[in-house]
Design an enzyme around this catalytic site. Structure first.
Site, PDB file in Angstrom:
ATOM      1  N   LYS A 131       8.276  18.869  -3.878  1.00 26.23           N
ATOM      2  CA  LYS A 131       8.507  18.818  -2.421  1.00 26.23           C
ATOM      3  C   LYS A 131       6.591  18.813  -2.293  1.00 26.23           C
ATOM      4  O   LYS A 131       5.944  19.134  -2.928  1.00 26.23           O
ATOM      5  CB  LYS A 131       9.007  20.157  -1.586  1.00 26.23           C
TER       6      LYS A 131
ATOM      7  N   ASN B  84      10.199  26.228  -2.553  1.00 24.25           N
ATOM      8  CA  ASN B  84      10.881  26.428  -4.885  1.00 24.25           C
ATOM      9  C   ASN B  84      10.253  24.377  -5.078  1.00 24.25           C
ATOM     10  O   ASN B  84      10.801  24.613  -5.775  1.00 24.25           O
ATOM     11  CB  ASN B  84      12.313  26.351  -4.245  1.00 24.25           C
TER      12      ASN B  84
ATOM     13  N   HIS C  30      13.653  19.510  -5.134  1.00 27.92           N
ATOM     14  CA  HIS C  30      14.599  19.362  -4.424  1.00 27.92           C
ATOM     15  C   HIS C  30      15.496  18.557  -5.743  1.00 27.92           C
ATOM     16  O   HIS C  30      14.515  17.658  -6.477  1.00 27.92           O
ATOM     17  CB  HIS C  30      14.634  18.152  -3.997  1.00 27.92           C
TER      18      HIS C  30
ATOM     19  N   THR D 243      18.149  28.750  -6.679  1.00 27.41           N
ATOM     20  CA  THR D 243      17.758  28.541  -4.933  1.00 27.41           C
ATOM     21  C   THR D 243      16.690  29.172  -4.628  1.00 27.41           C
ATOM     22  O   THR D 243      15.581  29.135  -4.551  1.00 27.41           O
ATOM     23  CB  THR D 243      18.966  28.135  -3.484  1.00 27.41           C
TER      24      THR D 243
ATOM     25  N   ARG E 216      19.336  20.023 -12.715  1.00 32.94           N
ATOM     26  CA  ARG E 216      19.492  21.450 -11.511  1.00 32.94           C
ATOM     27  C   ARG E 216      19.385  23.053 -12.325  1.00 32.94           C
ATOM     28  O   ARG E 216      18.469  23.362 -12.234  1.00 32.94           O
ATOM     29  CB  ARG E 216      21.049  21.168 -11.094  1.00 32.94           C
TER      30      ARG E 216
HETATM   31  P1  IDP Z   1      19.680  24.025  -3.581  1.00 35.94           P
HETATM   32  O1  IDP Z   1      17.789  23.416  -2.762  1.00 35.94           O
HETATM   33  O2  IDP Z   1      18.907  25.153  -4.451  1.00 35.94           O
HETATM   34  O3  IDP Z   1      20.437  23.148  -3.210  1.00 35.94           O
HETATM   35  P2  IDP Z   1      20.810  24.353  -0.912  1.00 35.94           P
HETATM   36  O4  IDP Z   1      21.232  25.587  -0.383  1.00 35.94           O
HETATM   37  O5  IDP Z   1      20.522  23.288  -0.672  1.00 35.94           O
HETATM   38  O6  IDP Z   1      19.813  24.513  -2.163  1.00 35.94           O
HETATM   39  O7  IDP Z   1      18.967  24.424   0.460  1.00 35.94           O
HETATM   40  C1  IDP Z   1      18.189  23.663   0.269  1.00 35.94           C
HETATM   41  C2  IDP Z   1      16.384  24.529   0.352  1.00 35.94           C
HETATM   42  O8  IDP Z   1      16.324  25.210   1.677  1.00 35.94           O
HETATM   43  C3  IDP Z   1      16.434  24.937  -0.615  1.00 35.94           C
HETATM   44  O9  IDP Z   1      15.435  24.761  -1.975  1.00 35.94           O
HETATM   45  C4  IDP Z   1      15.539  26.564   0.198  1.00 35.94           C
HETATM   46  O10 IDP Z   1      14.117  25.404   0.092  1.00 35.94           O
HETATM   47  C5  IDP Z   1      15.928  26.242   1.422  1.00 35.94           C
HETATM   48  N1  IDP Z   1      16.832  27.625   1.619  1.00 35.94           N
HETATM   49  C6  IDP Z   1      18.233  27.454   1.281  1.00 35.94           C
HETATM   50  N2  IDP Z   1      18.904  28.932   1.097  1.00 35.94           N
HETATM   51  C7  IDP Z   1      17.121  29.583   2.029  1.00 35.94           C
HETATM   52  C8  IDP Z   1      17.480  30.611   2.867  1.00 35.94           C
HETATM   53  O11 IDP Z   1      18.574  31.374   2.905  1.00 35.94           O
HETATM   54  N3  IDP Z   1      16.339  30.945   2.914  1.00 35.94           N
HETATM   55  C9  IDP Z   1      15.059  30.218   3.226  1.00 35.94           C
HETATM   56  N4  IDP Z   1      15.286  28.696   2.687  1.00 35.94           N
HETATM   57  C10 IDP Z   1      16.962  28.897   2.256  1.00 35.94           C
HETATM   58 MG    MG Z   2      21.127  21.806  -1.984  1.00 34.01          MG
END
Ligand code: IDP
Ligand code: MG
Length: 166
Positions: free
Chosen positions: A10, A122, A125, A97, A91
């Protein structure tokens, strides 16, 4: 089982010069990179990529983040990794996350942060299951950009305008 998974470094990962470190960590998995490119992320692509989060309060900020608008670095590195249990392996290395809950030794635990606006920056992805991987890989890549035939494709004769070298 051999699988393919979409990995994005990212904009925060690129701005922080973490590409080399992240690729080194990923190489521990012995998975193969079967596609890679730098992408300038359009608002449409960002929205499509995170379509399942459209109802979340952080969605607009997330779309901004993926486009690089928070980092003045409007690009991501998109890759497809392939091999045995690719989805879980990537993962696991990526970590949780929420970077503050991620294992400190994971990529997100080591390099991620939560912004004052609450977005989880983070740095990486990774697709979370086979269905998501298929949707995401087909969204980010065309068949000829991937060196293995990971999904069925077809040859079509199209009449489209295309930019070519002058
Ligand atoms: P993942 O990237 O671990 O699969 P997802 O739930 O698919 O997690 O969320 C996509 C992206 O959205 C995350 O990587 C993060 O950057 C952001 N994100 C997810 N949940 C939150 C939250 O509760 N607060 C702020 N950002 C979030
Ligand atoms: Mg995701």
């Amino acid at each position: 089982m051999k699988q393919q998974t979409l990995v994005l470094i990212k904009p925060d990962g690129l701005v922080k010069s973490l590409t080399g470190n992240i690729l080194t960590r990923l190489s521990e998995t012995k998975l193969e990179i079967i596609a890679a490119k730098i992408v300038k992320v359009s608002p449409e692509l960002a929205r499509e990529h995170y379509q399942n989060l459209a109802e979340q309060p952080f969605f607009e900020e997330l779309i901004n983040y993926l486009q690089g608008n928070l980092h003045a670095r409007r690009k991501v590195l998109a890759m497809v990794y392939w091999g045995e249990d690719a989805i879980t392996k990537v993962r696991d290395l990526a970590g949780a996350t929420n970077p503050e809950e991620a294992e400190p030794t994971s990529i997100r635990g080591a390099y991620g942060r939560i912004t004052s606006k609450g977005v989880y920056e983070n740095v990486i992805h990774a697709s979370s299951n086979e269905k998501e991987a298929e949707r995401e890989i087909k969204l980010w890549f065309e068949p000829e950009e991937i060196i293995l035939d990971v999904y069925p494709s077809q040859t079509k004769t199209l009449s489209i305008a295309k930019r070519v070298w002058a």
